[in-house]
Design a protein around this motif. Structure first.
Motif, short mmCIF file in Angstrom:
data_model
loop_
_atom_site.label_atom_id
_atom_site.label_comp_id
_atom_site.label_asym_id
_atom_site.label_seq_id
_atom_site.Cartn_x
_atom_site.Cartn_y
_atom_site.Cartn_z
N UNK A 71 0.83 -1.20 0.00
CA UNK A 71 0.00 0.00 0.00
C UNK A 71 0.87 1.26 0.00
N UNK A 72 1.89 1.30 0.85
CA UNK A 72 2.78 2.46 0.90
C UNK A 72 3.47 2.69 -0.44
N UNK A 73 3.90 1.61 -1.09
CA UNK A 73 4.57 1.73 -2.38
C UNK A 73 3.59 2.23 -3.45
N UNK A 74 2.38 1.70 -3.43
CA UNK A 74 1.36 2.12 -4.39
C UNK A 74 1.04 3.61 -4.22
N UNK A 75 0.90 4.04 -2.98
CA UNK A 75 0.61 5.46 -2.72
C UNK A 75 1.77 6.34 -3.22
N UNK A 76 2.99 5.83 -3.07
CA UNK A 76 4.17 6.55 -3.57
C UNK A 76 4.10 6.68 -5.09
N UNK A 77 3.73 5.61 -5.78
CA UNK A 77 3.58 5.65 -7.24
C UNK A 77 2.54 6.70 -7.63
N UNK A 78 1.40 6.67 -6.96
CA UNK A 78 0.33 7.62 -7.29
C UNK A 78 0.81 9.07 -7.14
N UNK A 79 1.51 9.34 -6.06
CA UNK A 79 2.02 10.70 -5.82
C UNK A 79 3.07 11.07 -6.86
N UNK A 80 4.00 10.16 -7.16
CA UNK A 80 5.04 10.41 -8.17
C UNK A 80 4.43 10.73 -9.53
N UNK A 81 3.30 10.10 -9.82
CA UNK A 81 2.66 10.30 -11.12
C UNK A 81 1.77 11.55 -11.14
N UNK A 82 1.63 12.21 -10.00
CA UNK A 82 0.88 13.47 -9.99
C UNK A 82 -0.47 13.44 -9.33
#
Length: 137
Positions: A71-82
């Motif tokens: 979940x933490x990694x997925x949230x990081x991806x979402x933030x990185x993508x904008x």
């Protein structure tokens, strides 16, 4: 370290939707191997009004990550993508460049403030999810 079989749903309704999903899948593949993809499916927004339809896909991955690490990694991806607004925090659904949900994680049943596995809304309430997941669950 054991491998965990995880079903994810990805969606985008801003910009180049398919490309957004492909970028997110590439980032997800860095923490696990992708076993299978569904076809892309277009759907209307659920729980909010938008003139932008979603492009959605389901995938199965194998990962060593725990549910919270994932979940933490997925949230990081979402933030990185904008992605700016997270509906789990704000309580409000809005258009988004990428949305990644953990639908299933092995046969685990898990509930916390941040995560519910299995993801009951996708399994039982949302028609587009049922279509995408029919061969995955």
């Amino acid at each position: 370290m054991s491998q965990h079989k995880v079903v994810l749903l990805l969606g985008s309704n801003i910009g180049d939707k398919k490309n957004n999903i492909e970028i997110a899948l590439e980032k997800v593949s860095s923490i696990g191997s992708i076993l299978k993809y569904s076809e892309y499916l277009t759907s209307e927004a659920v729980n909010f009004v938008s003139s932008n339809n979603f492009c959605n896909i389901a995938t199965i991955i194998f990962t060593h990550f725990s549910p919270i690490q994932l979940l933490n990694y997925i949230k990081k991806i979402e933030i990185e993508m904008g992605r700016i607004n997270d509906s789990t925090v704000s309580g409000v659904y809005t258009d988004r460049i990428i949305d990644i949900d953990i639908v299933k994680y092995d046969d685990l049943k898990f509930t916390s403030e941040r995560l519910e596995i299995p993801h009951k809304k996708h399994l039982f309430e949302r028609e587009f999810s049922k279509i995408l997941l029919k061969d995955f669950i």
